[in-house]
Design a protein around this motif. Structure first.
Motif, PDB file in Angstrom:
ATOM      1  N   ILE B  12      59.882  64.931 -30.325  1.00  0.00           N
ATOM      2  CA  ILE B  12      59.192  63.747 -30.842  1.00  0.00           C
ATOM      3  C   ILE B  12      59.037  63.925 -32.346  1.00  0.00           C
ATOM      4  N   VAL B  13      59.522  62.944 -33.096  1.00  0.00           N
ATOM      5  CA  VAL B  13      59.507  63.009 -34.562  1.00  0.00           C
ATOM      6  C   VAL B  13      58.933  61.701 -35.093  1.00  0.00           C
ATOM      7  N   GLN B  14      58.160  61.809 -36.144  1.00  0.00           N
ATOM      8  CA  GLN B  14      57.662  60.585 -36.776  1.00  0.00           C
ATOM      9  C   GLN B  14      58.748  59.932 -37.604  1.00  0.00           C
ATOM     10  N   LYS B  15      58.656  58.632 -37.698  1.00  0.00           N
ATOM     11  CA  LYS B  15      59.588  57.874 -38.542  1.00  0.00           C
ATOM     12  C   LYS B  15      59.624  58.473 -39.947  1.00  0.00           C
ATOM     13  N   GLY B  16      60.838  58.689 -40.452  1.00  0.00           N
ATOM     14  CA  GLY B  16      61.002  59.265 -41.773  1.00  0.00           C
ATOM     15  C   GLY B  16      61.139  60.780 -41.769  1.00  0.00           C
ATOM     16  N   GLY B  17      60.848  61.397 -40.639  1.00  0.00           N
ATOM     17  CA  GLY B  17      60.935  62.843 -40.528  1.00  0.00           C
ATOM     18  C   GLY B  17      62.353  63.335 -40.253  1.00  0.00           C
ATOM     19  N   ILE B  18      62.474  64.651 -40.165  1.00  0.00           N
ATOM     20  CA  ILE B  18      63.776  65.274 -39.895  1.00  0.00           C
ATOM     21  C   ILE B  18      63.809  65.744 -38.435  1.00  0.00           C
ATOM     22  N   SER B  19      64.861  65.358 -37.728  1.00  0.00           N
ATOM     23  CA  SER B  19      65.069  65.815 -36.355  1.00  0.00           C
ATOM     24  C   SER B  19      66.115  66.912 -36.385  1.00  0.00           C
ATOM     25  N   ILE B  20      65.837  68.007 -35.689  1.00  0.00           N
ATOM     26  CA  ILE B  20      66.782  69.133 -35.662  1.00  0.00           C
ATOM     27  C   ILE B  20      67.015  69.538 -34.216  1.00  0.00           C
ATOM     28  N   SER B  74      74.082  73.055 -35.351  1.00  0.00           N
ATOM     29  CA  SER B  74      72.901  72.213 -35.213  1.00  0.00           C
ATOM     30  C   SER B  74      73.147  70.830 -35.806  1.00  0.00           C
ATOM     31  N   LEU B  75      72.387  69.884 -35.294  1.00  0.00           N
ATOM     32  CA  LEU B  75      72.415  68.505 -35.782  1.00  0.00           C
ATOM     33  C   LEU B  75      71.096  68.233 -36.495  1.00  0.00           C
ATOM     34  N   HIS B  76      71.199  67.719 -37.704  1.00  0.00           N
ATOM     35  CA  HIS B  76      70.034  67.318 -38.468  1.00  0.00           C
ATOM     36  C   HIS B  76      70.095  65.815 -38.685  1.00  0.00           C
ATOM     37  N   ILE B  77      69.018  65.127 -38.339  1.00  0.00           N
ATOM     38  CA  ILE B  77      68.925  63.695 -38.605  1.00  0.00           C
ATOM     39  C   ILE B  77      67.844  63.504 -39.652  1.00  0.00           C
ATOM     40  N   MET B  78      68.269  63.113 -40.833  1.00  0.00           N
ATOM     41  CA  MET B  78      67.339  62.898 -41.928  1.00  0.00           C
ATOM     42  C   MET B  78      66.747  61.495 -41.816  1.00  0.00           C
ATOM     43  N   ASP B  79      65.514  61.331 -42.350  1.00  0.00           N
ATOM     44  CA  ASP B  79      64.875  60.013 -42.369  1.00  0.00           C
ATOM     45  C   ASP B  79      64.997  59.346 -40.991  1.00  0.00           C
ATOM     46  N   SER B  80      64.565  60.043 -39.961  1.00  0.00           N
ATOM     47  CA  SER B  80      64.712  59.553 -38.586  1.00  0.00           C
ATOM     48  C   SER B  80      64.071  58.176 -38.415  1.00  0.00           C
ATOM     49  N   GLN B  81      64.758  57.333 -37.663  1.00  0.00           N
ATOM     50  CA  GLN B  81      64.331  55.954 -37.434  1.00  0.00           C
ATOM     51  C   GLN B  81      64.127  55.707 -35.943  1.00  0.00           C
ATOM     52  N   PRO B  82      63.276  54.746 -35.591  1.00  0.00           N
ATOM     53  CA  PRO B  82      63.086  54.446 -34.162  1.00  0.00           C
ATOM     54  C   PRO B  82      64.391  54.145 -33.437  1.00  0.00           C
ATOM     55  N   GLY B  83      65.345  53.552 -34.122  1.00  0.00           N
ATOM     56  CA  GLY B  83      66.650  53.266 -33.523  1.00  0.00           C
ATOM     57  C   GLY B  83      67.457  54.505 -33.210  1.00  0.00           C
ATOM     58  N   ASP B  84      67.023  55.660 -33.718  1.00  0.00           N
ATOM     59  CA  ASP B  84      67.692  56.921 -33.399  1.00  0.00           C
ATOM     60  C   ASP B  84      67.221  57.478 -32.054  1.00  0.00           C
ATOM     61  N   SER B  85      66.194  56.884 -31.483  1.00  0.00           N
ATOM     62  CA  SER B  85      65.675  57.360 -30.201  1.00  0.00           C
ATOM     63  C   SER B  85      66.761  57.236 -29.140  1.00  0.00           C
ATOM     64  N   ALA B  86      67.169  58.360 -28.610  1.00  0.00           N
ATOM     65  CA  ALA B  86      68.298  58.433 -27.684  1.00  0.00           C
ATOM     66  C   ALA B  86      68.365  59.866 -27.179  1.00  0.00           C
ATOM     67  N   THR B  87      69.347  60.127 -26.325  1.00  0.00           N
ATOM     68  CA  THR B  87      69.614  61.497 -25.898  1.00  0.00           C
ATOM     69  C   THR B  87      70.855  61.994 -26.629  1.00  0.00           C
ATOM     70  N   TYR B  88      70.766  63.194 -27.152  1.00  0.00           N
ATOM     71  CA  TYR B  88      71.846  63.779 -27.939  1.00  0.00           C
ATOM     72  C   TYR B  88      72.424  64.981 -27.191  1.00  0.00           C
TER      73      TYR B  88
END
Lengths: 115, 111
Positions: B12-20, B74-88
């Motif tokens: 769980i990541v806040q909008k604008g955060g980095i997902s790793i 590893s996968l890094h998603i910068m500036d995470s957005q609600p539309g990135d919510s998915a399974t990777y």
């Protein structure tokens, strides 16, 4: 359509029934793959075709599973005498070439529920 | 035998955060490392991929970092957005005829 299509999208079968799942790959794609995706899991490889030749069927879980691609285009995955453990999403993918880094394009899957 | 091990299982990541999201593999013969994104009711779609001859690849907000000696990527998603919510899913090819997938990471990006 430009993408991989699969039909039916949903299939409910009674235990012991035979089912047939269809895949229409992207036109011209030589490679076709079938994967099984259990709930909450990653896709697991079932079988691979290059044109009409089935080159790898190492992932088929039993001899109840059979796949064909007779003209090198449309493919059918058949499951005989379905069991409850066969319940899963069956994904088809195609790619333009036979190499590992040729992108695989996936269809939306067929969700099979065996009662 | 799991050929690629993926973590975490959920994130769980806040909008604008980095997902790793991380993946480890065993087979040094793997020559291609894709990441797939899957939305509910859809098939996986290729997001970004890397070959082992480079250590990093960036496409927009998505970056793959590859550590050959540690056998990790590893996968890094910068500036995470609600539309990135998915399974990777990370993946690797044990042979040219197939991909082996990780168990998946369910990402939720909150507002």
């Amino acid at each position: 359509g430009a993408g991989v299509s699969q039909s039916p999208r949903y299939k409910v079968a009674k235990r012991g029934q035979d089912v047939a799942l269809r895949c229409d790959p992207i036109s011209g794609h030589v490679s076709l793959f079938w994967y099984q995706q259990a709930l909450g899991q990653g896709p697991e490889f079932l079988t691979y075709f290059q044109n009409e030749a089935q080159l790898d069927k190492s992932g088929l879980p039993s001899d109840r599973f059979f796949a064909e691609r007779p003209e090198g285009s449309v493919s059918t995955l058949k499951i005989q005498r379905t069991q409850q453990e066969d319940s899963a999403v069956y994904l088809c993918a195609s790619s333009a070439g036979p190499l590992s880094y040729n992108e695989q394009f996936f269809g939306p899957g067929t969700r099979l529920t065996v009662l | 035998q799991q050929q690629v091990k993926q973590s975490p299982q959920s994130l769980i990541v806040q909008k604008g955060g980095i997902s790793i999201i991380n993946c480890a593999y065993e087979n040094t013969a793997f020559d291609y490392f894709p990441w797939y994104q899957q939305f509910p009711g859809k098939g996986p779609a290729l997001l970004i991929a890397i070959r082992p001859d480079v250590s990093e690849k960036k496409e927009g907000r998505f970056t793959i970092s590859f550590n050959k000696s540690a056998k990790q990527f590893s996968l890094h998603i910068m500036d995470s957005q609600p539309g990135d919510s998915a399974t990777y899913f990370c993946a690797a090819p044990p042979a040219a005829s197939k991909l082996t997938f990780g168990t998946g990471t369910r990402l939720q990006v909150t507002l």
